[in-house]
Design an enzyme around this catalytic site. Structure first.
Site, PDB file in Angstrom:
ATOM      1  N   ASP A  75       0.821  -1.209   0.000  1.00 53.75           N
ATOM      2  CA  ASP A  75       0.000   0.000   0.000  1.00 53.75           C
ATOM      3  C   ASP A  75       0.854   1.259   0.000  1.00 53.75           C
ATOM      4  O   ASP A  75       2.017   1.258   0.402  1.00 53.75           O
ATOM      5  CB  ASP A  75      -0.972   0.009   1.187  1.00 53.75           C
ATOM      6  CG  ASP A  75      -0.285  -0.200   2.533  1.00 53.75           C
ATOM      7  OD1 ASP A  75       0.750  -0.900   2.582  1.00 53.75           O
ATOM      8  OD2 ASP A  75      -0.791   0.319   3.545  1.00 53.75           O
ATOM      9  N   GLU A 133      -0.596  -2.158   5.294  1.00 56.29           N
ATOM     10  CA  GLU A 133       0.377  -2.096   6.401  1.00 56.29           C
ATOM     11  C   GLU A 133       0.345  -0.730   7.054  1.00 56.29           C
ATOM     12  O   GLU A 133       0.516  -0.603   8.272  1.00 56.29           O
ATOM     13  CB  GLU A 133       1.781  -2.411   5.880  1.00 56.29           C
ATOM     14  CG  GLU A 133       2.850  -2.504   6.967  1.00 56.29           C
ATOM     15  CD  GLU A 133       3.403  -1.162   7.409  1.00 56.29           C
ATOM     16  OE1 GLU A 133       3.809  -1.036   8.585  1.00 56.29           O
ATOM     17  OE2 GLU A 133       3.428  -0.215   6.581  1.00 56.29           O
TER      18      GLU A 133
END
Length: 406
Positions: A75, A133
């Protein structure tokens, strides 16, 4: 085995630039994980998408032996990129300012090397392409979606992360590598009114300011100097207009610690200070303090780390395989080993221009001149960063996957 890496680099550079130019926020990584899943499927891996919302799991069984989990998070961050790169983010307000695009590239490269040299190892690969994350939520989402129940429990969990160290360096450490992290949302309730008549209000702007300043004493005055803690107020919002005194203020806190007793002391101190400042301001309503995500210490297994460090030293040499310091940054990587009950090891790979780092150190300006992760200017150099990350991941995996008679 690693002799195949140079031939893979042109395609990996193109993959990296594509992912960098098209960043996606946490749990929105549909394009990113789709591309990675397609690449892994083409290499012969069994691929499952949609694990933990947008996560991908790829498996490759190659005879008897241990199962090695290799993890990469993918991400991006809500950051406006300021690197000037020709392949800079094309998504307004979103950027790969933490290097997760590099993580995905490394995983694809390692997967290709291991698939191409199956005759050299025995065992099974469990590749985890993890979302979110940056929210501290992706690892748990995949685990709660039955990662180990559906795809098997690994014998070891391995991962790596970009770092603002010279490109080509690999930094490893046994024991605590990254801090535990807690987040708190705080709402301070004042009494609103007209900006011209502050005496009729309990001004939450002043209350927030005094609270932020007092919180700076937690680390400096309540934590043993021999221990480590960080308290950061990363978000503060109060009011909507300059001549309106709002009725509340909102604060977002980030807390980093390595030891449970330090964590408990810091959290208690924060609650005491917030409540005390509200009392001192004459608030008629207690503050709201709610917990956000909480991440464990990234604690590297000593024996497994020693095994990997020896392999890194043999492959990269002592000038590039470096013992690393503890980092007060945090990761949700620790959940994978914790949930499986198996050893886990996490290390850093340098991605900054070596000459820039050398000049910055010589001038005593590392913090000013070397962009850190999450900076709008964070821009990993591709060479030798891509090759180093691929080689490190393969080298570490082979500590378990190589046949016993080799």
């Amino acid at each position: 085995m690693l002799d195949v890496v140079p031939a893979l680099l042109p395609a990996l550079r193109a993959l990296y630039e594509d992912l960098h130019a098209h960043p996606e926020l946490s749990f929105e990584e549909h394009r990113t994980t789709g591309i990675v899943a397609e690449r892994l499927r083409a290499l012969g891996y069994e691929v499952t998408t949609g694990v933990g919302h947008t996560g991908v799991v790829a498996t490759l069984a190659n005879g008897p032996g241990p199962t090695v989990l290799l993890r990469a998070d993918v991400d991006a961050l809500p950051v406006t990129e300021d690197t000037g790169l020709p392949y800079a983010s094309t998504t307004p307000g979103v950027a790969h300012a933490c290097g997760h695009d590099m993580h995905a590239t490394w995983l694809v490269g390692a997967a290709e090397v291991l698939a191409a040299r199956r005759e050299a190892w025995s065992g099974s690969l469990l590749l985890v392409v993890q979302p979110a994350e940056e929210l501290g939520a992706g690892a748990r989402a995949m685990l709660d979606d039955g990662l180990y129940e559906r795809f098997g429990r690994p014998d070891v969990v391995l991962g790596q992360h970009t770092a603002p160290a010279p490109a080509g360096w690999v930094l490893h450490r046994a024991g605590p590598m990254m801090a535990a992290s807690d987040t708190l949302d705080v709402v301070l309730h004042g009494r609103g009114g007209h900006g011209s008549a502050p005496h009729t209000t309990i001004d939450p702007a002043v209350l927030a300011a005094s609270t932020v300043m007092r919180l700076q004493t937690v680390v400096s005055r309540e934590v043993d100097p021999a221990e480590t803690a960080v308290v950061t107020v990363g978000r503060l919002h109060v009011g909507t207009k300059e001549n309106v005194i709002a009725d509340h203020a909102e604060l977002g806190l980030s807390i980093r610690t390595f030891q449970p007793h330090v964590r408990a002391r810091v959290l208690d101190a924060i609650a005491r200070i917030v409540e005390g400042e509200c009392q001192a301001a004459g608030c008629t309503r207690k503050p709201d303090i709610s917990e956000g995500y909480s991440l464990p210490v990234v604690d590297n297994d000593a024996a497994a780390t020693e095994r990997i460090a020896a392999a890194f030293a043999a492959h990269f040499g002592p000038d590039r395989s470096i013992p690393g310091p503890t980092a007060t940054g945090s990761e949700d990587f620790g959940f994978f080993g914790e949930r499986a009950g198996v050893p886990s090891v996490f290390w850093f790979v340098g991605v900054s221009d070596p000459e820039m780092v050398r000049r910055a150190f010589a001038a005593g300006r590392f913090a000013e001149d070397v962009p850190y992760n999450h900076s709008p200017r964070f821009a990993p150099v591709q060479d030798p960063s891509i090759a180093t990350g691929v080689e490190a991941l393969v080298t570490a995996a082979l500590c378990w996957l190589e046949p016993a008679d080799r």
